[in-house]
Design a protein around this motif. Sequence first.
Motif, PDB file in Angstrom:
ATOM      1  N   GLU A 129       0.289  -3.022  -1.392  1.00 22.49           N
ATOM      2  CA  GLU A 129       0.599  -2.725   0.012  1.00 22.49           C
ATOM      3  C   GLU A 129      -0.068  -1.433   0.481  1.00 22.49           C
ATOM      4  O   GLU A 129       0.126  -0.994   1.613  1.00 22.49           O
ATOM      5  CB  GLU A 129       2.122  -2.630   0.227  1.00 22.49           C
ATOM      6  N   LEU A 130      -0.808  -0.797  -0.413  1.00 21.79           N
ATOM      7  CA  LEU A 130      -1.527   0.443  -0.101  1.00 21.79           C
ATOM      8  C   LEU A 130      -0.612   1.555   0.401  1.00 21.79           C
ATOM      9  O   LEU A 130      -0.975   2.323   1.284  1.00 21.79           O
ATOM     10  CB  LEU A 130      -2.651   0.168   0.904  1.00 21.79           C
ATOM     11  N   LYS A 131       0.565   1.647  -0.195  1.00 14.88           N
ATOM     12  CA  LYS A 131       1.499   2.690   0.204  1.00 14.88           C
ATOM     13  C   LYS A 131       1.218   4.011  -0.504  1.00 14.88           C
ATOM     14  O   LYS A 131       1.566   5.072   0.009  1.00 14.88           O
ATOM     15  CB  LYS A 131       2.932   2.237  -0.082  1.00 14.88           C
ATOM     16  N   GLU A 132       0.606   3.939  -1.677  1.00 11.87           N
ATOM     17  CA  GLU A 132       0.315   5.162  -2.444  1.00 11.87           C
ATOM     18  C   GLU A 132      -1.156   5.547  -2.372  1.00 11.87           C
ATOM     19  O   GLU A 132      -1.499   6.707  -2.599  1.00 11.87           O
ATOM     20  CB  GLU A 132       0.726   4.946  -3.903  1.00 11.87           C
ATOM     21  N   LYS A 133      -2.040   4.599  -2.100  1.00 11.68           N
ATOM     22  CA  LYS A 133      -3.482   4.858  -2.121  1.00 11.68           C
ATOM     23  C   LYS A 133      -4.052   5.250  -0.764  1.00 11.68           C
ATOM     24  O   LYS A 133      -5.212   5.613  -0.673  1.00 11.68           O
ATOM     25  CB  LYS A 133      -4.229   3.639  -2.653  1.00 11.68           C
ATOM     26  N   VAL A 134      -3.251   5.119   0.286  1.00 10.72           N
ATOM     27  CA  VAL A 134      -3.742   5.428   1.628  1.00 10.72           C
ATOM     28  C   VAL A 134      -2.814   6.464   2.255  1.00 10.72           C
ATOM     29  O   VAL A 134      -1.598   6.323   2.225  1.00 10.72           O
ATOM     30  CB  VAL A 134      -3.790   4.168   2.512  1.00 10.72           C
ATOM     31  N   LEU A 135      -3.409   7.482   2.811  1.00  5.35           N
ATOM     32  CA  LEU A 135      -2.671   8.508   3.537  1.00  5.35           C
ATOM     33  C   LEU A 135      -3.130   8.439   4.983  1.00  5.35           C
ATOM     34  O   LEU A 135      -4.315   8.631   5.281  1.00  5.35           O
ATOM     35  CB  LEU A 135      -2.962   9.909   2.959  1.00  5.35           C
ATOM     36  N   TRP A 136      -2.219   8.110   5.887  1.00  2.47           N
ATOM     37  CA  TRP A 136      -2.508   8.058   7.318  1.00  2.47           C
ATOM     38  C   TRP A 136      -2.236   9.433   7.922  1.00  2.47           C
ATOM     39  O   TRP A 136      -1.159   9.976   7.739  1.00  2.47           O
ATOM     40  CB  TRP A 136      -1.658   6.995   8.008  1.00  2.47           C
TER      41      TRP A 136
END
Length: 190
Positions: free
Chosen positions: A181-188
């Motif tokens: 879900e890209l919760k840890e690999k993506v920082l918005w």
Amino acid sequence: MEFYEVIHSRRAVRQYRPDPVPKEVLQRILDAANWAPSGMNRQQWYFVVASGEKKKALGASYAKIAERYTTRWDDAERRKQFIEFAQTYGGAPVVIVALTDAAGDPATRKMNLESVSAAFENLLLAACAEGLGSCWMTGPLQDEASLRQILNIPYDKEIVAVTPIGYPAFQPPAPPRLDPELKEKVLWVE
């Protein structure tokens, strides 16, 4: 094949059918590689396409690496299979070696490696779109001297990666994604 389908279906293939890959198909995937982005638009990638006796020599080199690498493996059958894979590159009829310009300056070297990596990914995706298998490999580079000798690669070129190319004997299953879900690999950020 639709673009995202290609992205999601590309796999590291390690068993190939012996069917030859037509030169025009190889030319198309190399053309796709050539359209990759590159630092300063230098397009500093080169490809060596090996088959026949040259591919056999590459396999002999990689098999020596595999024998050393697997020395301490407890599973004798797995060790045997890995060495056999190395010796034949999984039975693929073609091996492609990616090169870039050698650079002493760390920033230029990084740019060159990033550029050829983008080209190599284009190559792997194009191979998948053509129904071919591939496997991004750096293990064979452990015997760089042999690779240079077998393929007559000058020292002004850096060897970056190797891939067998061929029709897959079977399609490996998708490995699970870490953080799908890209919760840890993506920082918005805003």
